[in-house]
Design a protein around this motif. Structure first.
Motif, PDB file in Angstrom:
ATOM      1  N   PRO A 116      20.803   1.146   4.482  1.00  0.00           N
ATOM      2  CA  PRO A 116      21.326   1.367   3.128  1.00  0.00           C
ATOM      3  C   PRO A 116      20.196   1.295   2.102  1.00  0.00           C
ATOM      4  O   PRO A 116      19.170   0.650   2.310  1.00  0.00           O
ATOM      5  CB  PRO A 116      22.337   0.232   2.950  1.00  0.00           C
ATOM      6  N   VAL A 117      20.388   1.981   0.989  1.00  0.00           N
ATOM      7  CA  VAL A 117      19.326   2.093  -0.002  1.00  0.00           C
ATOM      8  C   VAL A 117      18.881   0.718  -0.486  1.00  0.00           C
ATOM      9  O   VAL A 117      17.678   0.447  -0.635  1.00  0.00           O
ATOM     10  CB  VAL A 117      19.793   2.971  -1.184  1.00  0.00           C
ATOM     11  N   GLU A 118      19.831  -0.198  -0.720  1.00  0.00           N
ATOM     12  CA  GLU A 118      19.468  -1.520  -1.228  1.00  0.00           C
ATOM     13  C   GLU A 118      18.581  -2.263  -0.236  1.00  0.00           C
ATOM     14  O   GLU A 118      17.591  -2.900  -0.620  1.00  0.00           O
ATOM     15  CB  GLU A 118      20.730  -2.338  -1.522  1.00  0.00           C
ATOM     16  N   GLU A 119      18.905  -2.181   1.051  1.00  0.00           N
ATOM     17  CA  GLU A 119      18.081  -2.849   2.055  1.00  0.00           C
ATOM     18  C   GLU A 119      16.731  -2.170   2.204  1.00  0.00           C
ATOM     19  O   GLU A 119      15.707  -2.833   2.444  1.00  0.00           O
ATOM     20  CB  GLU A 119      18.824  -2.869   3.393  1.00  0.00           C
ATOM     21  N   ALA A 120      16.708  -0.854   2.088  1.00  0.00           N
ATOM     22  CA  ALA A 120      15.428  -0.150   2.193  1.00  0.00           C
ATOM     23  C   ALA A 120      14.506  -0.519   1.042  1.00  0.00           C
ATOM     24  O   ALA A 120      13.300  -0.746   1.236  1.00  0.00           O
ATOM     25  CB  ALA A 120      15.677   1.357   2.218  1.00  0.00           C
ATOM     26  N   VAL A 121      15.050  -0.607  -0.173  1.00  0.00           N
ATOM     27  CA  VAL A 121      14.230  -0.984  -1.324  1.00  0.00           C
ATOM     28  C   VAL A 121      13.697  -2.402  -1.146  1.00  0.00           C
ATOM     29  O   VAL A 121      12.543  -2.707  -1.485  1.00  0.00           O
ATOM     30  CB  VAL A 121      15.033  -0.849  -2.621  1.00  0.00           C
ATOM     31  N   ALA A 122      14.525  -3.305  -0.601  1.00  0.00           N
ATOM     32  CA  ALA A 122      14.082  -4.689  -0.403  1.00  0.00           C
ATOM     33  C   ALA A 122      12.950  -4.795   0.605  1.00  0.00           C
ATOM     34  O   ALA A 122      12.180  -5.759   0.565  1.00  0.00           O
ATOM     35  CB  ALA A 122      15.271  -5.549   0.043  1.00  0.00           C
ATOM     36  N   LEU A 123      12.814  -3.833   1.507  1.00  0.00           N
ATOM     37  CA  LEU A 123      11.767  -3.875   2.524  1.00  0.00           C
ATOM     38  C   LEU A 123      10.477  -3.191   2.087  1.00  0.00           C
ATOM     39  O   LEU A 123       9.540  -3.098   2.885  1.00  0.00           O
ATOM     40  CB  LEU A 123      12.272  -3.216   3.815  1.00  0.00           C
ATOM     41  N   MET A 124      10.405  -2.722   0.857  1.00  0.00           N
ATOM     42  CA  MET A 124       9.158  -2.105   0.389  1.00  0.00           C
ATOM     43  C   MET A 124       8.052  -3.153   0.381  1.00  0.00           C
ATOM     44  O   MET A 124       8.201  -4.225  -0.190  1.00  0.00           O
ATOM     45  CB  MET A 124       9.337  -1.523  -1.013  1.00  0.00           C
ATOM     46  N   PRO A 125       6.925  -2.897   1.019  1.00  0.00           N
ATOM     47  CA  PRO A 125       5.843  -3.887   1.055  1.00  0.00           C
ATOM     48  C   PRO A 125       5.336  -4.193  -0.354  1.00  0.00           C
ATOM     49  O   PRO A 125       5.204  -3.300  -1.198  1.00  0.00           O
ATOM     50  CB  PRO A 125       4.771  -3.214   1.908  1.00  0.00           C
ATOM     51  N   LYS A 126       5.024  -5.469  -0.577  1.00  0.00           N
ATOM     52  CA  LYS A 126       4.491  -5.871  -1.872  1.00  0.00           C
ATOM     53  C   LYS A 126       3.013  -5.521  -2.014  1.00  0.00           C
ATOM     54  O   LYS A 126       2.539  -5.290  -3.130  1.00  0.00           O
ATOM     55  CB  LYS A 126       4.698  -7.377  -2.071  1.00  0.00           C
ATOM     56  N   ASP A 127       2.291  -5.508  -0.910  1.00  0.00           N
ATOM     57  CA  ASP A 127       0.856  -5.229  -0.931  1.00  0.00           C
ATOM     58  C   ASP A 127       0.580  -3.924  -0.194  1.00  0.00           C
ATOM     59  O   ASP A 127       1.323  -3.541   0.720  1.00  0.00           O
ATOM     60  CB  ASP A 127       0.068  -6.370  -0.283  1.00  0.00           C
ATOM     61  N   PRO A 128      -0.495  -3.240  -0.549  1.00  0.00           N
ATOM     62  CA  PRO A 128      -0.852  -2.009   0.167  1.00  0.00           C
ATOM     63  C   PRO A 128      -1.199  -2.299   1.621  1.00  0.00           C
ATOM     64  O   PRO A 128      -1.620  -3.398   1.983  1.00  0.00           O
ATOM     65  CB  PRO A 128      -2.066  -1.482  -0.611  1.00  0.00           C
ATOM     66  N   SER A 129      -1.037  -1.301   2.443  1.00  0.00           N
ATOM     67  CA  SER A 129      -1.411  -1.425   3.850  1.00  0.00           C
ATOM     68  C   SER A 129      -2.930  -1.504   3.974  1.00  0.00           C
ATOM     69  O   SER A 129      -3.660  -0.972   3.136  1.00  0.00           O
ATOM     70  CB  SER A 129      -0.888  -0.228   4.649  1.00  0.00           C
ATOM     71  N   PRO A 130      -3.432  -2.175   5.002  1.00  0.00           N
ATOM     72  CA  PRO A 130      -4.890  -2.233   5.186  1.00  0.00           C
ATOM     73  C   PRO A 130      -5.455  -0.856   5.499  1.00  0.00           C
ATOM     74  O   PRO A 130      -4.841  -0.059   6.202  1.00  0.00           O
ATOM     75  CB  PRO A 130      -5.054  -3.201   6.364  1.00  0.00           C
ATOM     76  N   SER A 131      -6.636  -0.600   4.981  1.00  0.00           N
ATOM     77  CA  SER A 131      -7.336   0.663   5.218  1.00  0.00           C
ATOM     78  C   SER A 131      -8.509   0.388   6.150  1.00  0.00           C
ATOM     79  O   SER A 131      -9.485  -0.254   5.742  1.00  0.00           O
ATOM     80  CB  SER A 131      -7.825   1.264   3.901  1.00  0.00           C
ATOM     81  N   PRO A 132      -8.441   0.806   7.405  1.00  0.00           N
ATOM     82  CA  PRO A 132      -9.517   0.476   8.360  1.00  0.00           C
ATOM     83  C   PRO A 132     -10.843   1.121   7.959  1.00  0.00           C
ATOM     84  O   PRO A 132     -10.908   2.295   7.603  1.00  0.00           O
ATOM     85  CB  PRO A 132      -8.996   1.021   9.691  1.00  0.00           C
ATOM     86  N   VAL A 133     -11.887   0.319   8.015  1.00  0.00           N
ATOM     87  CA  VAL A 133     -13.281   0.711   7.764  1.00  0.00           C
ATOM     88  C   VAL A 133     -13.489   1.092   6.304  1.00  0.00           C
ATOM     89  O   VAL A 133     -14.294   0.486   5.584  1.00  0.00           O
ATOM     90  CB  VAL A 133     -13.730   1.854   8.690  1.00  0.00           C
ATOM     91  N   LEU A 134     -12.764   2.095   5.814  1.00  0.00           N
ATOM     92  CA  LEU A 134     -12.974   2.613   4.468  1.00  0.00           C
ATOM     93  C   LEU A 134     -12.210   1.770   3.451  1.00  0.00           C
ATOM     94  O   LEU A 134     -10.996   1.605   3.552  1.00  0.00           O
ATOM     95  CB  LEU A 134     -12.515   4.069   4.392  1.00  0.00           C
ATOM     96  N   ASN A 135     -12.945   1.256   2.461  1.00  0.00           N
ATOM     97  CA  ASN A 135     -12.319   0.459   1.399  1.00  0.00           C
ATOM     98  C   ASN A 135     -12.468   1.069   0.012  1.00  0.00           C
ATOM     99  O   ASN A 135     -11.662   0.778  -0.875  1.00  0.00           O
ATOM    100  CB  ASN A 135     -12.919  -0.955   1.381  1.00  0.00           C
ATOM    101  N   ASN A 136     -13.481   1.870  -0.181  1.00  0.00           N
ATOM    102  CA  ASN A 136     -13.749   2.441  -1.505  1.00  0.00           C
ATOM    103  C   ASN A 136     -14.033   3.925  -1.338  1.00  0.00           C
ATOM    104  O   ASN A 136     -14.996   4.313  -0.666  1.00  0.00           O
ATOM    105  CB  ASN A 136     -14.930   1.727  -2.172  1.00  0.00           C
ATOM    106  N   LEU A 137     -13.191   4.761  -1.950  1.00  0.00           N
ATOM    107  CA  LEU A 137     -13.333   6.211  -1.850  1.00  0.00           C
ATOM    108  C   LEU A 137     -13.442   6.798  -3.249  1.00  0.00           C
ATOM    109  O   LEU A 137     -12.567   6.599  -4.093  1.00  0.00           O
ATOM    110  CB  LEU A 137     -12.142   6.823  -1.112  1.00  0.00           C
ATOM    111  N   THR A 138     -14.526   7.519  -3.511  1.00  0.00           N
ATOM    112  CA  THR A 138     -14.722   8.243  -4.763  1.00  0.00           C
ATOM    113  C   THR A 138     -14.940   9.720  -4.433  1.00  0.00           C
ATOM    114  O   THR A 138     -15.143  10.095  -3.282  1.00  0.00           O
ATOM    115  CB  THR A 138     -15.927   7.691  -5.550  1.00  0.00           C
ATOM    116  N   TYR A 139     -14.918  10.544  -5.492  1.00  0.00           N
ATOM    117  CA  TYR A 139     -14.887  11.983  -5.297  1.00  0.00           C
ATOM    118  C   TYR A 139     -16.049  12.646  -6.032  1.00  0.00           C
ATOM    119  O   TYR A 139     -16.520  12.164  -7.072  1.00  0.00           O
ATOM    120  CB  TYR A 139     -13.544  12.544  -5.770  1.00  0.00           C
ATOM    121  N   VAL A 140     -16.476  13.759  -5.469  1.00  0.00           N
ATOM    122  CA  VAL A 140     -17.620  14.484  -6.014  1.00  0.00           C
ATOM    123  C   VAL A 140     -17.216  15.154  -7.317  1.00  0.00           C
ATOM    124  O   VAL A 140     -16.163  15.796  -7.410  1.00  0.00           O
ATOM    125  CB  VAL A 140     -18.121  15.526  -5.001  1.00  0.00           C
ATOM    126  N   TYR A 141     -18.069  14.990  -8.325  1.00  0.00           N
ATOM    127  CA  TYR A 141     -17.912  15.680  -9.594  1.00  0.00           C
ATOM    128  C   TYR A 141     -19.225  16.371  -9.905  1.00  0.00           C
ATOM    129  O   TYR A 141     -20.282  15.735  -9.928  1.00  0.00           O
ATOM    130  CB  TYR A 141     -17.544  14.702 -10.718  1.00  0.00           C
TER     131      TYR A 141
END
Length: 591
Positions: A177-202
């Motif tokens: 149900p939508v209410e239970e799905a919303v309650a299960l939204m993670p509070k913190d972002p998922s871990p990003s393996p190896v890469l922690n900082n990504l910037t883009y070419v300008y």
């Protein structure tokens, strides 16, 4: 003195101690010990039994104590011993003021526990006892098992046995149900393996390093830059579209109005996005959307000026730039001439256009969303601990077979498809087999993407877009190459779910019935080998092979007449069933 008379016992009631005392007094007075005969026992008296040996030993022990107790030094010693014993006993009894457990460790290594409880605490049973720190606390009870997920016991049923329908179809999916799905939204972002900082070419002033593919919008990345982008590090800077300009959507190509850019930056949670260019599709309105999603989820539809004109004439666009839940965003200065290639910009670069969003759900313009976005995120991301989810193709799993199907359906210029596949083969692309398990497919059904915006998933879509920018717009051909290169450097992978599950939450429509010739690929030369390029100055690519010299007229003459032939048969036939079969085949090819 008669020595034999010392310690003499008689059968009378007299005590041996009394006789010994009299004998000692006589000795001290210097007189001889006189043995006085005892009177005979009275009549009727019965002489007792002979004393036992133990009794004799006790009397002997007392005799020696009494013998030496009279001496001054021995008496003081006995007095000190008695005093010390009394003092230790009092000290031992005085320690019982508090309840404690005393642990003694003998020399043998075993532990002996003695327990004492004073009377005062015995009367105060309701008060908390004071326990010594040396007591080993009992282990805490095991935590209760986590509650089972309501969908844990769900089993996908077998497909219905309908011989008349052999094509793809939806299958049941267990959503919360939508209410239970919303309650299960993670509070913190998922871990990003190896890469922690990504910037883009300008880069404002672009220079085309080689003649092999690319565009001004993508920054013309060289093959050396491409190879460096797959070397996953903790901090990286990669080309990812929008290379020119200070901000994505502002003087970069694919330009957006400032009011739209401001609204897009305010989206901090979930964004659902789609796009229609060249007035190619009809806008499908989402259904079964909860009040929570209507209030918190951003719904954005990107269109070009041609599609905007159509919407205004049809009175579908209101004064708030909305069509139902969709907020319509008009894109100016499109970077490509091919409408399908322009659609890859919002499809793969949503993290650049919505920099503050956590999750995104992309659906193609021909699809109708019929399930709440929170339920989709819970089912395919949060429940699987994944950050990227896409459905696999319902029929094809191999890139080589997918390339042949694209050429047979005239999806793109055949020569450009061949060049792309040959380049991937030179990098090690092999046909799909069971040896690639747990990877279940190399070919996605790319009309739906569910993902979390974290550095590693953002890098994946950036590099995927760069392949689409360099080669053909058929993103199914480049998906597995990018995925496998990132997977080789990290433990990150993609959740590829069943296509029938995708068809459960989106309903597939059809493109507008407009006759359009297939796009002609750009004049792309075969790329040189990456390992042969010098680092300082890349060498020029070799001349194109004969397969790349196919003229535009020959491509049109060999491929385009097939499409009108099918449509002419549709017009001549008045059978409704025949039109339905052809429409289904068209939808399958376009997916």
């Amino acid at each position: 003195m008669n020595g034999g008379s010392l310690g003499m016992r008689s059968g009378s009631y007299g005590s041996l101690l009394q006789n010994q005392i009299q004998q000692q007094q006589q000795l001290q007075n210097g007189g001889a010990v006189q043995t006085t005969p005892l009177p005979p026992p009275p009549p009727g008296h019965v002489i007792g039994r002979k004393p036992t040996k133990m009794f004799k030993e006790k009397e002997s022990f007392l005799y020696w104590i009494c013998k030496f107790a009279g001496r001054k030094k021995v008496g003081m010693l006995l007095l000190c011993i008695i005093s010390a014993a009394v003092f230790l006993w009092v000290l031992y009894v005085g320690k019982g003021d508090a309840r404690e457990v005393v642990v003694s460790r003998p020399a043998f290594g075993y532990e002996e526990y003695s327990y004492r409880e004073p009377l005062d605490e015995y009367r105060m049973k309701n008060s908390s006892p004071v326990i010594s720190e040396s007591v080993a606390q009992p282990p805490p009870p095991p935590p209760p098992p986590p509650p089972r997920h309501p969908c844990e016991s769900f089993v996908l049923p077998p497909p219905p046995a309908d011989k008349k329908r052999t094509g793809p179809r939806p299958c049941p999916v267990c959503y919360l149900p939508v209410e239970e799905a919303v309650a299960l939204m993670p509070k913190d972002p998922s871990p990003s393996p190896v890469l922690n900082n990504l910037t883009y070419v300008y880069e404002e002033n672009l220079t085309k390093s080689d003649s092999f593919g690319g565009s001004e919008f993508g920054g013309y990345p060289s093959l050396e830059q491409r190879a460096n982008s797959y070397d996953i590090r903790e901090s990286m800077t990669v080309p990812c579209g929008f290379v020119r300009g200070t901000k994505p959507g502002r003087q970069t190509g694919f330009n957006l109005d400032d009011s739209d850019l401001f609204e897009m930056e305010q989206c901090h949670g979930v964004v659902v996005a789609s796009a229609i260019f060249a007035n190619y599709d009809v806008i499908q309105l989402p259904k079964n959307i909860s009040d929570a999603a209507k209030e918190n989820v951003c719904f954005y539809m990107f269109v070009d000026e041609e599609t905007e004109t159509y919407l205004k004439k049809s009175d579908d666009l209101d004064n708030n730039k909305r069509v139902g839940l969709w907020r319509i965003v008009v894109v100016h200065n499109l970077p490509y001439n091919d409408a399908r290639r322009n659609g890859k910009v919002p499809k793969l670069l949503l993290h650049r256009m919505f920099p503050n969003a956590r999750y995104s759900l992309w659906i193609d313009g021909k699809l109708e969303l019929v399930v709440d976005p929170y339920q989709i995120l819970e089912r395919f991301l949060w429940r699987k601990n994944a950050s990227f989810a896409i459905s696999r193709h319902y029929r094809r799993f191999d890139v080589f077979k997918e390339a042949e199907a694209n050429k047979a359906a005239a999806k793109y210029d055949n020569a450009s498809i061949d060049i792309q596949i040959e380049f991937y083969k030179s990098e090690g692309l092999t046909p799909y087999s069971e040896a690639k398990l747990p990877i279940t497919s190399d070919v996605p059904e790319g009309c739906v993407i569910v993902r979390e915006h974290i550095p590693i998933s953002n890098l994946f879509t950036c590099l995927w877009f760069n392949e689409v920018d360099r080669f053909t717009s058929r993103d199914q051909l480049s998906f597995s190459t990018v995925r496998d290169k990132i997977r080789a450097k990290t433990n990150w992978t993609v959740n590829m779910f069943l296509d029938c599950e995708r068809r459960n939450f989106v309903v597939q429509g059809y493109h507008k019935d407009v006759v359009r010739p297939p796009p002609i690929g750009l004049a792309v030369n075969p790329p040189p080998s990456v390992d042969k390029l010098p680092v300082s100055q890349p060498q020029l690519p070799p001349p194109p092979p004969p397969v790349a010299e196919i003229s535009t007229a020959s491509v049109l003459n060999s491929q385009i007449p097939k499409v009108p032939a099918k449509r002419s048969r549709d017009r001549r036939s008045g059978s409704r069933r025949h039109r339905k079969v052809v429409a289904g085949a068209k939808a399958i090819d376009s997916s």
